[in-house]
Scaffold this motif. Structure first.
Motif, mmCIF file in Angstrom:
data_model
loop_
_atom_site.group_PDB
_atom_site.id
_atom_site.type_symbol
_atom_site.label_atom_id
_atom_site.label_comp_id
_atom_site.label_asym_id
_atom_site.label_seq_id
_atom_site.Cartn_x
_atom_site.Cartn_y
_atom_site.Cartn_z
ATOM 1 N N MET A 147 0.858 -1.183 0.000
ATOM 2 C CA MET A 147 0.000 0.000 0.000
ATOM 3 C C MET A 147 0.896 1.236 0.000
ATOM 4 O O MET A 147 1.915 1.270 0.702
ATOM 5 N N VAL A 148 0.535 2.256 -0.782
ATOM 6 C CA VAL A 148 1.322 3.487 -0.827
ATOM 7 C C VAL A 148 0.399 4.696 -0.712
ATOM 8 O O VAL A 148 -0.740 4.669 -1.184
ATOM 9 N N VAL A 149 0.910 5.732 -0.072
ATOM 10 C CA VAL A 149 0.226 7.027 -0.010
ATOM 11 C C VAL A 149 1.103 8.025 -0.744
ATOM 12 O O VAL A 149 2.260 8.239 -0.358
ATOM 13 N N VAL A 150 0.576 8.617 -1.814
ATOM 14 C CA VAL A 150 1.364 9.555 -2.619
ATOM 15 C C VAL A 150 0.876 10.969 -2.361
ATOM 16 O O VAL A 150 -0.301 11.207 -2.083
ATOM 17 N N SER A 151 1.789 11.926 -2.458
ATOM 18 C CA SER A 151 1.468 13.309 -2.104
ATOM 19 C C SER A 151 1.937 14.254 -3.195
ATOM 20 O O SER A 151 2.583 13.857 -4.166
ATOM 21 N N GLY A 152 1.600 15.538 -2.991
ATOM 22 C CA GLY A 152 2.048 16.565 -3.924
ATOM 23 C C GLY A 152 1.045 16.835 -5.025
ATOM 24 O O GLY A 152 -0.116 16.397 -4.982
ATOM 25 N N GLY A 153 1.500 17.563 -6.054
ATOM 26 C CA GLY A 153 0.657 17.843 -7.209
ATOM 27 C C GLY A 153 0.555 16.639 -8.127
ATOM 28 O O GLY A 153 1.179 15.595 -7.894
ATOM 29 N N MET A 154 -0.217 16.786 -9.203
ATOM 30 C CA MET A 154 -0.500 15.654 -10.084
ATOM 31 C C MET A 154 0.764 15.017 -10.659
ATOM 32 O O MET A 154 0.917 13.793 -10.650
ATOM 33 N N LYS A 228 7.972 5.453 6.999
ATOM 34 C CA LYS A 228 7.758 6.860 6.667
ATOM 35 C C LYS A 228 9.027 7.552 6.171
ATOM 36 O O LYS A 228 8.951 8.615 5.568
ATOM 37 N N ARG A 229 10.187 6.987 6.449
ATOM 38 C CA ARG A 229 11.429 7.694 6.159
ATOM 39 C C ARG A 229 12.386 6.824 5.355
ATOM 40 O O ARG A 229 13.503 6.540 5.799
ATOM 41 N N THR A 230 11.961 6.410 4.211
ATOM 42 C CA THR A 230 12.862 5.685 3.322
ATOM 43 C C THR A 230 13.935 6.649 2.827
ATOM 44 O O THR A 230 13.616 7.760 2.392
ATOM 45 N N PRO A 231 15.210 6.272 2.863
ATOM 46 C CA PRO A 231 16.276 7.178 2.388
ATOM 47 C C PRO A 231 16.120 7.481 0.897
ATOM 48 O O PRO A 231 15.368 6.823 0.172
ATOM 49 N N LEU A 253 2.636 -4.064 3.513
ATOM 50 C CA LEU A 253 3.621 -3.004 3.715
ATOM 51 C C LEU A 253 2.993 -1.681 3.296
ATOM 52 O O LEU A 253 2.392 -1.571 2.220
ATOM 53 N N LEU A 254 3.111 -0.664 4.150
ATOM 54 C CA LEU A 254 2.577 0.658 3.857
ATOM 55 C C LEU A 254 3.736 1.646 3.739
ATOM 56 O O LEU A 254 4.514 1.820 4.680
ATOM 57 N N LEU A 255 3.832 2.297 2.577
ATOM 58 C CA LEU A 255 4.901 3.270 2.330
ATOM 59 C C LEU A 255 4.308 4.655 2.106
ATOM 60 O O LEU A 255 3.288 4.808 1.431
ATOM 61 N N ARG A 256 4.973 5.649 2.658
ATOM 62 C CA ARG A 256 4.591 7.050 2.441
ATOM 63 C C ARG A 256 5.802 7.809 1.911
ATOM 64 O O ARG A 256 6.946 7.395 2.099
ATOM 65 N N GLY A 257 5.537 8.965 1.292
ATOM 66 C CA GLY A 257 6.620 9.844 0.860
ATOM 67 C C GLY A 257 7.635 9.175 -0.038
ATOM 68 O O GLY A 257 8.826 9.145 0.261
#
Length: 534
Positions: A147-154, A228-231, A253-257
């Motif tokens: 699972m991923v959460v994506v951010s920012g503009g399109m 939350k803090r993948t290099p 697995l849940l990844l952000r950023g």
């Protein structure tokens, strides 16, 4: 039965939309409103003809036929009811105006619209035998889910979705449809399927990664491994060592950023997968694609057009540490905003504004874009589509461009009443519309680097190396500041500086810094007689 009445003493009026009137010159508008006086001889001839019923019906037939033909073949893209095609197509396949290139009143115009030599490069996604051998096991796996959460503009979201697919492939996991984080700046609450064609996304990647809409019931109670803090710029080996063991244990697995977390230098098959995702799988949703293609078609109807991605919004000036160059008052606003929110500054804080400017780190303002286009031979009657948010300073900020190039439009100018209503407060959807019209243009130029400019550069290369002007800001700006340089000499120098920056095939030589989605040659394109393997 209705009776004929004499209306000879009454006036008739035709309602003309304001945007049509604005597009007409004063002389052409006057010619529409003032009827030429007929001589008495012509009046007598007409009176004689009108007495003959055969001639009368013949002229009525011709008049009706002419009206139908005019309605059916109306080619004015800014008419109240422009004709449009309802057929949806991928954004890079709608480049039909290429055949019109080179048409101009003089050689200079023709040269400007000339497309670069693609050297025979074509999309070439031939995956290795080993990649295909493992594909069956990966897509049939039911134990691991990412699972991923994506951010920012399109465009930032697109980049993260691409990397999410690649990470899912590395881990042999099924990818749950990415969650789009609500954008804190624009308040956009769009979901994946609002922006992208989900079924197309699943279908194109069916042999690479299994895409699921939600977690299965067997995994709903699982405790996801959250990171939350993948290099930055991690390798596939790092991904496996870090996550695979825990993923096998927990199942989710849940990844952000994810922005820039995955290395740009990956094995060949994973680079090809990146291209497959960004150029083929991530097609925009049908409503966005339909409207974007309609606007592109309206721009194309009168010949080739330029698309500019103008980065002149207030937040861009604040983040880059640069100034818009409009007036002292506007510069003070940017200075004060930067003092109040120093965390917004993403540029090098140890450099002054002038140092950033001369280093080519600032967006071009409207005057600089105008001078660059003129020096590169853009004709004054060129039609320009500008993409991007509203510029800081409003219309005043665009005056140098609109004075020199009067055919200047954005999506609000091209859309018919009501066409943009469903996209209100949907910044990502509006950015997607800009993307489609820009990608379909005959010439594209960004005023500053960024996610959209980078992906469109790669997309236009993948579509056949359509002309893409990359402003050589660091080298050209000293000539912009030299007021004693004659205009002809200035134009010659600018042309020479950009002769290799017009969209020609550019190899991805610096693999650690250059993203394959911007430079698809040679991993995703080859100059042999090959077609895409899928």
């Amino acid at each position: 039965m209705a009776k004929w009445k004499n209306h000879s003493n009454k006036l008739s009026y035709i309602s003309v939309p304001s945007h049509i009137i604005n597009s007409l010159s004063s002389s052409s508008l006057q010619s529409l409103l003032i009827q030429p006086k007929n001589s008495s001889k012509n009046a007598n001839n007409f009176f004689t003809i009108s007495k003959n019923p055969i001639l009368w019906f013949f002229f009525l037939f011709l008049f009706g036929l002419f009206g139908m033909l005019k309605t059916s073949f109306n080619l004015d893209p800014f008419s109240p009811n422009p004709c449009s095609t309802d057929q949806q197509q991928s954004s890079f396949s709608n480049g039909g105006s290429i055949s019109q290139l080179g048409i101009g009143s003089n050689g200079e115009e023709s040269e400007f619209w000339k497309q670069p030599d693609g050297l025979g490069y074509r999309p070439c996604l031939d995956f290795s035998r080993e990649y295909r051998r493992w594909s069956g096991e990966i897509v049939n796996n039911r134990r691991r889910y990412l699972m991923v959460v994506v951010s920012g503009g399109m465009n930032q979201q697109r980049n993260q979705i691409v990397d999410a697919v690649v990470i899912a492939r590395i881990l042999g996991a099924a990818l749950v449809v990415p969650i789009l984080q609500v954008n804190v700046i624009w308040g956009d609450e769009s979901e994946f399927s609002d922006i992208f064609d989900l079924e197309h996304f699943k279908r194109v990647l069916a042999n690479d990664v299994r895409i699921v809409s939600s977690l299965p019931s067997t995994h709903l109670m699982s405790r996801p491994v959250e990171e939350k803090r993948t290099p930055l710029h991690v390798s596939p080996g790092w991904i496996r060592a870090r996550y695979l063991k825990r993923l096998n244990k927990e199942g989710v697995l849940l990844l952000r950023g994810l922005d820039s977390r995955l290395s740009k230098d990956l094995p060949s098959d994973l680079q090809k997968l990146r291209c497959k995702v960004v150029f083929d799988a991530l097609r925009f949703s049908p409503p966005i694609l339909e409207l974007g293609n309609k606007l592109a078609e309206r721009m194309q109807r009168k010949g080739p057009y330029i698309a500019l991605h103008l980065r002149m919004e207030k937040d861009v000036w604040v983040r880059t540490g640069c100034l818009p160059g409009l007036s002292h008052e506007y510069d003070e606003i940017i200075h004060n905003e930067r003092k109040l929110r120093p965390e917004l500054l993403t540029a090098r804080s140890n450099m002054s504004y002038h140092e950033r400017k001369l280093a080519g780190l600032c967006p071009l303002n409207a005057l600089e874009v105008t001078r660059l286009l003129k020096a590169l031979g853009a004709p004054r009657n060129a039609r320009i589509y500008w993409a991007g948010g509203h510029p800081f300073g409003g219309k005043e900020a665009l005056l140098p461009l609109t004075r020199e190039f009067s055919h200047f439009y954005n999506k609000e100018d091209l859309a018919l009443p009501g066409e943009l209503e469903s996209f209100v407060n949907r910044a990502s959807s509006l950015a997607a519309i800009d993307y489609i019209v820009s990608e379909n243009s005959n010439v594209f130029m960004p005023s500053h680097g960024g996610n959209m400019g980078h992906v469109i550069q790669g997309h236009r290369a993948y579509a056949g190396h359509k002309k893409h002007i990359t402003p050589n800001k660091r080298v050209m700006l000293p000539y912009f500041l030299n007021s004693s340089l004659p205009e002809t000499e200035f134009s010659r120098i600018i042309m020479e500086l950009h002769q290799d920056s017009l969209g020609q095939p550019e190899l991805r030589t610096s693999k650690a810094e250059r993203d394959v989605t911007k430079y698809p040659v040679p991993e995703c394109m080859c100059n042999k007689s090959k077609t895409r393997s899928f």
